[in-house]
Design a protein around this motif. Structure first.
Motif, PDB file in Angstrom:
ATOM      1  N   VAL A   1       0.351  -1.631  -0.297  1.00  0.00           N
ATOM      2  CA  VAL A   1      -0.106  -0.475  -0.080  1.00  0.00           C
ATOM      3  C   VAL A   1       1.011   1.183  -0.344  1.00  0.00           C
ATOM      4  O   VAL A   1       0.477   2.183  -0.761  1.00  0.00           O
ATOM      5  CB  VAL A   1      -1.120   0.027   1.353  1.00  0.00           C
ATOM      6  CG1 VAL A   1      -1.774   1.290   1.591  1.00  0.00           C
ATOM      7  CG2 VAL A   1      -2.205  -1.166   1.341  1.00  0.00           C
TER       8      VAL A   1
ATOM      9  N   ILE B   1      -0.057   4.169  -3.248  1.00  0.00           N
ATOM     10  CA  ILE B   1      -0.303   4.932  -3.175  1.00  0.00           C
ATOM     11  C   ILE B   1       0.047   5.846  -2.713  1.00  0.00           C
ATOM     12  O   ILE B   1       0.770   6.228  -2.530  1.00  0.00           O
ATOM     13  CB  ILE B   1      -1.661   4.769  -1.559  1.00  0.00           C
ATOM     14  CG1 ILE B   1      -2.438   3.092  -2.025  1.00  0.00           C
ATOM     15  CG2 ILE B   1      -2.593   6.204  -1.219  1.00  0.00           C
ATOM     16  CD1 ILE B   1      -3.540   3.314  -3.224  1.00  0.00           C
TER      17      ILE B   1
ATOM     18  N   THR C   1      -3.259  10.528   4.025  1.00  0.00           N
ATOM     19  CA  THR C   1      -4.459  11.830   4.677  1.00  0.00           C
ATOM     20  C   THR C   1      -3.964  12.274   6.005  1.00  0.00           C
ATOM     21  O   THR C   1      -4.120  11.272   6.450  1.00  0.00           O
ATOM     22  CB  THR C   1      -5.776  10.822   4.086  1.00  0.00           C
ATOM     23  OG1 THR C   1      -5.886  10.328   2.958  1.00  0.00           O
ATOM     24  CG2 THR C   1      -7.026  12.102   4.539  1.00  0.00           C
TER      25      THR C   1
ATOM     26  N   PRO D   1      -5.766  15.787   1.964  1.00  0.00           N
ATOM     27  CA  PRO D   1      -4.358  14.878   1.266  1.00  0.00           C
ATOM     28  C   PRO D   1      -3.355  15.138   0.593  1.00  0.00           C
ATOM     29  O   PRO D   1      -3.144  16.269   0.568  1.00  0.00           O
ATOM     30  CB  PRO D   1      -5.210  14.499  -0.101  1.00  0.00           C
ATOM     31  CG  PRO D   1      -6.242  15.762  -0.250  1.00  0.00           C
ATOM     32  CD  PRO D   1      -5.892  16.252   0.717  1.00  0.00           C
TER      33      PRO D   1
ATOM     34  N   TYR E   1      -4.486   4.812   2.382  1.00  0.00           N
ATOM     35  CA  TYR E   1      -5.932   3.493   2.202  1.00  0.00           C
ATOM     36  C   TYR E   1      -5.880   3.564   0.556  1.00  0.00           C
ATOM     37  O   TYR E   1      -5.580   4.119   0.120  1.00  0.00           O
ATOM     38  CB  TYR E   1      -6.869   4.496   2.493  1.00  0.00           C
ATOM     39  CG  TYR E   1      -8.029   3.184   3.581  1.00  0.00           C
ATOM     40  CD1 TYR E   1      -7.677   2.150   3.841  1.00  0.00           C
ATOM     41  CD2 TYR E   1      -8.787   3.303   1.770  1.00  0.00           C
ATOM     42  CE1 TYR E   1      -8.870   1.442   3.863  1.00  0.00           C
ATOM     43  CE2 TYR E   1     -10.167   2.068   2.268  1.00  0.00           C
ATOM     44  CZ  TYR E   1      -9.939   1.496   2.576  1.00  0.00           C
ATOM     45  OH  TYR E   1     -10.971  -0.086   3.063  1.00  0.00           O
ATOM     46  N   ASP E   2      -6.174   2.037   0.517  1.00  0.00           N
ATOM     47  CA  ASP E   2      -6.300   1.672  -0.697  1.00  0.00           C
ATOM     48  C   ASP E   2      -7.323   1.600  -1.432  1.00  0.00           C
ATOM     49  O   ASP E   2      -8.125   0.540  -1.250  1.00  0.00           O
ATOM     50  CB  ASP E   2      -5.135   0.646  -0.745  1.00  0.00           C
ATOM     51  CG  ASP E   2      -5.043  -0.291  -2.788  1.00  0.00           C
ATOM     52  OD1 ASP E   2      -5.764   0.802  -3.557  1.00  0.00           O
ATOM     53  OD2 ASP E   2      -4.925  -0.929  -3.178  1.00  0.00           O
ATOM     54  N   SER E   3      -7.153   2.722  -1.676  1.00  0.00           N
ATOM     55  CA  SER E   3      -9.255   3.284  -1.722  1.00  0.00           C
ATOM     56  C   SER E   3      -9.341   2.568  -3.395  1.00  0.00           C
ATOM     57  O   SER E   3     -10.600   2.628  -3.711  1.00  0.00           O
ATOM     58  CB  SER E   3      -9.559   4.441  -2.103  1.00  0.00           C
ATOM     59  OG  SER E   3      -8.484   5.374  -2.934  1.00  0.00           O
ATOM     60  N   THR E   4      -8.589   1.874  -4.624  1.00  0.00           N
ATOM     61  CA  THR E   4      -8.434   2.109  -5.074  1.00  0.00           C
ATOM     62  C   THR E   4      -9.630   0.255  -5.747  1.00  0.00           C
ATOM     63  O   THR E   4      -9.687  -0.610  -6.383  1.00  0.00           O
ATOM     64  CB  THR E   4      -6.972   1.414  -6.230  1.00  0.00           C
ATOM     65  OG1 THR E   4      -6.261   0.638  -5.699  1.00  0.00           O
ATOM     66  CG2 THR E   4      -6.674   2.908  -6.139  1.00  0.00           C
TER      67      THR E   4
ATOM     68  N   SER F   1     -14.730  -2.659  -3.129  1.00  0.00           N
ATOM     69  CA  SER F   1     -15.173  -2.730  -1.400  1.00  0.00           C
ATOM     70  C   SER F   1     -14.951  -4.313  -0.876  1.00  0.00           C
ATOM     71  O   SER F   1     -15.377  -5.275  -1.425  1.00  0.00           O
ATOM     72  CB  SER F   1     -16.966  -2.285  -1.596  1.00  0.00           C
ATOM     73  OG  SER F   1     -16.918  -2.198  -0.622  1.00  0.00           O
TER      74      SER F   1
ATOM     75  N   ALA G   1      -9.999  -3.746   0.596  1.00  0.00           N
ATOM     76  CA  ALA G   1      -9.516  -2.421   0.777  1.00  0.00           C
ATOM     77  C   ALA G   1      -8.522  -2.919   1.935  1.00  0.00           C
ATOM     78  O   ALA G   1      -8.374  -3.063   2.825  1.00  0.00           O
ATOM     79  CB  ALA G   1     -10.496  -1.353   0.479  1.00  0.00           C
TER      80      ALA G   1
ATOM     81  N   GLY H   1      -5.424  -0.263   4.576  1.00  0.00           N
ATOM     82  CA  GLY H   1      -5.092   0.548   5.034  1.00  0.00           C
ATOM     83  C   GLY H   1      -4.263   0.673   6.124  1.00  0.00           C
ATOM     84  O   GLY H   1      -4.321   0.121   6.930  1.00  0.00           O
TER      85      GLY H   1
ATOM     86  N   TYR I   1      -2.450   2.766   9.474  1.00  0.00           N
ATOM     87  CA  TYR I   1      -2.578   4.125  10.161  1.00  0.00           C
ATOM     88  C   TYR I   1      -1.837   4.932  10.847  1.00  0.00           C
ATOM     89  O   TYR I   1      -0.898   3.842  11.818  1.00  0.00           O
ATOM     90  CB  TYR I   1      -3.931   3.492  11.212  1.00  0.00           C
ATOM     91  CG  TYR I   1      -4.912   4.027  10.588  1.00  0.00           C
ATOM     92  CD1 TYR I   1      -6.552   4.373  10.258  1.00  0.00           C
ATOM     93  CD2 TYR I   1      -5.561   1.906  10.004  1.00  0.00           C
ATOM     94  CE1 TYR I   1      -7.318   4.702   9.437  1.00  0.00           C
ATOM     95  CE2 TYR I   1      -6.332   2.511   8.782  1.00  0.00           C
ATOM     96  CZ  TYR I   1      -8.000   3.285   8.741  1.00  0.00           C
ATOM     97  OH  TYR I   1      -8.501   2.403   8.059  1.00  0.00           O
TER      98      TYR I   1
END
Length: 143
Positions: free
Chosen positions: A17, A21, A25, A39, A75-78, A81, A84, A86, A88
């Motif tokens: 990730v 990415i 954020t 971002p 976060y891998d928003s690609t 659903s 994903a 992420g 933190y």
């Protein structure tokens, strides 16, 4: 000590990730305690110190100058659903105000991550419009 397989798998996903990415954020807080989320296009070094450049008048830049406590998410928003992943982080961010080894490392990590041409150093110093920042995570989590 040998690391268990599930932890190795999570660490490998986190590395993927971070390398895939391009935006982190960043959550900061202003002087009145109001949260601010931004971002930022980032790079990182071998110690997982994160770097970015921002206009020095941006709200998140001013927030960091006044209070370096930040929270960050990559976060891998690609992903589809439910699939994903992420990473933190909580830690300290600061502006890099002097041309030194950290300053040069920041430029190198930001502008080589995706083959972007480097900006001239004067862009980030003195009366230049932007500043370089670094973020040093203290705590992290995976999702």
């Amino acid at each position: 000590m040998q690391i268990s397989s599930p932890i190795k798998e999570l660490a490998e996903k986190a590395k993927q990730v971070l390398n895939k990415i391009t935006y982190l954020t960043l959550a900061t807080v202003d002087q009145e305690g109001h949260p601010w989320n931004s971002p930022v296009y980032y790079g990182f070094d071998e110690n997982y110190t994160f770097y970015w450049s921002s206009w020095k008048e941006n709200q998140h830049s001013q927030n960091i100058i006044n209070n370096g406590q930040v929270f960050a998410v990559i976060y891998d928003s690609t992903a589809v659903s439910g699939n994903a992943f992420g990473v933190y982080f909580q830690g300290i961010a600061e502006v890099i105000e002097v041309e030194n080894e950290i300053f040069n490392k920041a430029i190198d990590s930001i502008y080589t991550k995706n083959g972007k041409p480097k900006r001239d150093k004067k862009y980030f110093l003195d009366s230049g419009p932007r500043r370089l920042f670094r973020f040093m995570p203290k705590l992290f989590g995976l999702m």
